[in-house]
Scaffold this motif. Structure first.
Motif, PDB file in Angstrom:
ATOM      1  N   ARG A 270      23.155  15.181 -13.194  1.00 21.98           N
ATOM      2  CA  ARG A 270      21.992  14.753 -13.994  1.00 21.98           C
ATOM      3  C   ARG A 270      21.412  15.912 -14.801  1.00 21.98           C
ATOM      4  NH1 ARG A 270      17.572  13.442 -11.084  1.00 21.98           N
ATOM      5  NH2 ARG A 270      16.689  12.788 -13.061  1.00 21.98           N
ATOM      6  N   TYR A 271      21.248  17.071 -14.158  1.00 20.83           N
ATOM      7  CA  TYR A 271      20.614  18.195 -14.850  1.00 20.83           C
ATOM      8  C   TYR A 271      21.577  18.865 -15.830  1.00 20.83           C
ATOM      9  CZ  TYR A 271      17.374  17.651 -10.923  1.00 20.83           C
ATOM     10  OH  TYR A 271      16.498  17.140  -9.994  1.00 20.83           O
TER      11      TYR A 271
ATOM     12  N   ASP B 264      22.094  11.365 -18.328  1.00 17.84           N
ATOM     13  CA  ASP B 264      20.970  10.966 -17.484  1.00 17.84           C
ATOM     14  C   ASP B 264      19.967  10.127 -18.270  1.00 17.84           C
ATOM     15  OD1 ASP B 264      19.413  10.965 -15.140  1.00 17.84           O
ATOM     16  OD2 ASP B 264      18.339  12.769 -15.724  1.00 17.84           O
TER      17      ASP B 264
ATOM     18  N   ASP C 298      13.253  18.226 -12.644  1.00 20.16           N
ATOM     19  CA  ASP C 298      13.046  16.854 -13.105  1.00 20.16           C
ATOM     20  C   ASP C 298      12.073  16.764 -14.278  1.00 20.16           C
ATOM     21  OD1 ASP C 298      14.755  15.400 -11.346  1.00 20.16           O
ATOM     22  OD2 ASP C 298      13.342  15.805  -9.723  1.00 20.16           O
TER      23      ASP C 298
ATOM     24  N   ARG D 188      22.155  16.141 -19.054  1.00 19.46           N
ATOM     25  CA  ARG D 188      20.895  15.409 -19.221  1.00 19.46           C
ATOM     26  C   ARG D 188      21.035  14.280 -20.228  1.00 19.46           C
ATOM     27  NH1 ARG D 188      16.837  15.008 -15.894  1.00 19.46           N
ATOM     28  NH2 ARG D 188      16.038  17.144 -15.984  1.00 19.46           N
TER      29      ARG D 188
ATOM     30  N   PHE E 287      14.001  19.257 -19.639  1.00 14.14           N
ATOM     31  CA  PHE E 287      15.172  18.588 -20.184  1.00 14.14           C
ATOM     32  C   PHE E 287      16.458  19.310 -19.761  1.00 14.14           C
ATOM     33  CE2 PHE E 287      12.669  16.418 -23.678  1.00 14.14           C
ATOM     34  CZ  PHE E 287      13.018  15.135 -23.286  1.00 14.14           C
ATOM     35  N   PHE E 288      16.446  20.639 -19.899  1.00 15.98           N
ATOM     36  CA  PHE E 288      17.659  21.415 -19.630  1.00 15.98           C
ATOM     37  C   PHE E 288      17.330  22.592 -18.715  1.00 15.98           C
ATOM     38  CE2 PHE E 288      18.024  19.539 -23.912  1.00 15.98           C
ATOM     39  CZ  PHE E 288      19.090  18.680 -23.674  1.00 15.98           C
TER      40      PHE E 288
END
Length: 577
Positions: free
Chosen positions: A170-171, A177, A496, A174, A499-500
């Motif tokens: 997810r990270y 995500d 969370d 993104r 964004f990045f």
């Protein structure tokens, strides 16, 4: 083009999509057109404004990503996702292709488009028998072909199944995500609301938003380890900003009554659930104010933010309900330590504080000065108890080299930190504006640096010179926007709300050589197939049931018309023995 030979590192799905792209090109369809695609509506506008009785949307153009499809012969349904949400579209072969050529529906939509592709559609809006607002497509334009498949996220009755939840993925990705987890976008929209609410409050008060240097010859304004770089043209070292403070206070010297900045700061320190080496901070400085005024200003600001986000002052963080309604509890640092340890450290010297740390089993370093020892005691024994917003005030002078000494006790400073949910949220002072005192404090920091404290402050002689011109009584406050967003949106990790977020370099899996597969007795033509169905490592292959491998390679052989003679199940089993 022979995709088997040129895309050995690709999955079967990726190969199929590249073949679809090639087929689109053969049909004269540019899957990545340059021309503007002008839309008339967003998905939410259609749902809000369409009136079935008035039949008021006869010509609508929208664009978005295909998120699901139900192909039913000459008619199909699909779901498009745009920046605002999702909407159902209905595609009928004869309406899309009124002439004899049915290629756009039969070939392009049914065979060459996939989930994740971005298309534009034009048509009219109607309501299905199930009552769902739907766009009846009359024209379809391919806008971007997706060459990688999206994670499959299933939804039923408002519940999500097989969600894209792996934090590492997810990270790092993104963009994926955000596509498949719409709630992620909501967090960042709330982050924008937080910043906008604060900015409106400051602007309405008449304070000026400014920008200060990120690359600095001296990293000042905080005790932190900086990132170091080099300016080639000037042939000097430069440091990435660790705080905005000293530049903003120079502007107060210059005559502004109030300045603030939302800025990126950088600290070359550890990473955890509440720390990222690159972070966003807001710092504000107001002339002719003190830290007592700033406490009231801060709690009013946070109350406004909570109301703007939630319509109420309470926020749920984990299993706790935090109330940001002003006023907040005020507690001196010395009283907080006494309350949670039973020890009164007031007036203790460095040697006595080392003994207290030993008694409390707090790990410290011999390079620590008095301020850092007190900070360790508070951090270990008090911080975690501060769940509801609490102002911790009146820090010992050794901990606050930029802060004015307390008006009633020269051993202390006029400083507060706001603690929420066991963490520091913001830091504020009655600012030190005595240039002689400031220089002495800088010199004390230099002694700590010489003892080995790599977070001690540098001496900034230009800032001292600025104070010598005279800075009015001033109060300043800094607040971490990332952590504030965590609290206000109930997120557990700073990753969370970025964004990045910073991450370790991605580990690349080195595929095994053809020779290593050949050692298992696999013929060269089947090595290519095995790679194509997703096995780049021999170990992974050997961990899989031979029946599955047999089915997959035979299926791939048939589907791609390779013309290879299929091995027997026993032969495949022998590979894995």
């Amino acid at each position: 083009m022979d995709y088997r030979m040129s895309t050995l590192e690709l999955s079967e799905q990726e190969i199929i999509r590249r073949k679809s792209l090639e087929e689109l090109n053969k049909l004269g369809i540019n899957a990545y057109p340059a021309a503007q695609y002008k839309t008339t509506h967003l998905s939410t506008e259609i749902k809000q404004e369409f009136d079935p009785e008035k039949d008021n949307m006869k010509e609508v153009v929208i664009a978005g990503r295909i998120m699901s499809r139900r192909i039913m012969g000459k008619a199909s349904f699909a779901e498009l996702q745009d920046a605002e949400g999702r909407i159902q579209i209905y595609l009928n072969r004869d309406d899309m292709c009124p002439g004899e050529d049915k290629t756009l529906y039969n070939t392009v939509f049914k065979k060459l488009l996939d989930m994740g592709d971005i298309i534009g559609v034009k048509g009219f809006v109607f309501q299905t028998q199930m009552g769902e607002t739907t766009l009846h497509v009359q024209e379809l334009t391919v806008l971007s072909k997706s060459l990688k498949p999206l994670p499959i996220v299933k939804e039923k009755d408002g519940k999500t199944y097989d969600a894209f939840t792996d934090p590492e993925m997810r990270y790092r990705q993104r963009y994926v995500d955000l596509i498949v987890n719409p709630q992620v976008k909501e967090v960042f929209e709330k982050r924008r609301t937080i910043i906008r609410t604060m900015r409106e409050m400051f602007d309405n008060a008449g304070y000026l938003e400014v920008e200060t240097p990120i690359l600095q010859p001296i990293p000042g304004g905080a005790s932190a380890r900086p990132f170091i770089t080099h300016h080639n043209a000037l042939d000097i070292p430069l440091y990435m900003r660790i705080a905005n403070e000293l530049y903003l206070k120079r502007l107060i010297v210059g005559g502004f009554d109030g300045v603030y900045e939302f800025a990126k700061d950088f600290r070359n320190e550890g990473m955890d659930r509440t720390h990222n080496p690159e972070f966003t901070v807001m710092e504000i400085y107001v002339a002719y104010k003190d830290y007592k005024w700033m406490m009231e200003f801060t709690e009013t600001m946070l109350e406004k933010v909570a109301l703007a986000l939630h319509g109420k002052t309470t926020v749920t963080i984990g299993d706790k309900e935090i109330d940001f309604k002003a006023p907040y509890r005020r507690l001196t640092m010395i009283d907080a330590i006494k309350e949670h340890t039973g020890i009164d450290i007031n007036g203790m010297n460095e040697e006595q504080l080392f003994k207290v740390c030993d008694e409390l089993h707090i790990e410290v370093d011999e390079t620590f000065g008095k301020g850092k020892l007190i900070d360790e005691i508070f951090g270990e024994k008090c911080e975690g108890h501060m769940i509801q917003p609490t102002f911790i005030t009146d820090y010992p002078v050794e901990m606050s080299p930029l802060c004015k000494k307390h008006r009633d006790n020269p051993e202390l400073t006029e400083r507060f930190e706001l603690m929420v949910n066991g963490k520091e949220l913001c830091n504020a002072y009655t600012e030190l504006n005595d240039p002689i005192d400031q220089l002495e404090r800088f010199q004390e920091q230099m002694k700590l640096s010489e003892k080995g404290d790599d977070e001690a402050m540098f001496i900034d002689m230009d800032f001292v010179r600025a104070l010598e011109y005279g800075m009015p009584p001033t109060s300043g406050m800094g607040i971490g926007i990332d952590r504030l967003t965590m609290f206000m949106t109930g997120q557990d990790s700073i990753q969370d709300v970025l964004f990045f977020p910073q991450m370790r370099p991605e580990k690349k899996v080195q595929p095994d050589s053809d020779e290593k597969f050949a050692e298992l007795g696999i013929a060269p033509e089947w090595i290519e197939v095995i790679r194509a169905i997703g096995f780049s490592k021999v170990d992974a292959l050997k961990e899989t049931k031979h029946t599955k491998i047999f089915q997959d390679i035979c299926g791939y052989n048939k589907k791609n018309k390779l013309g290879l003679k299929n091995p027997s199940q026993d032969e495949v089993k022998a590979w894995l023995a």
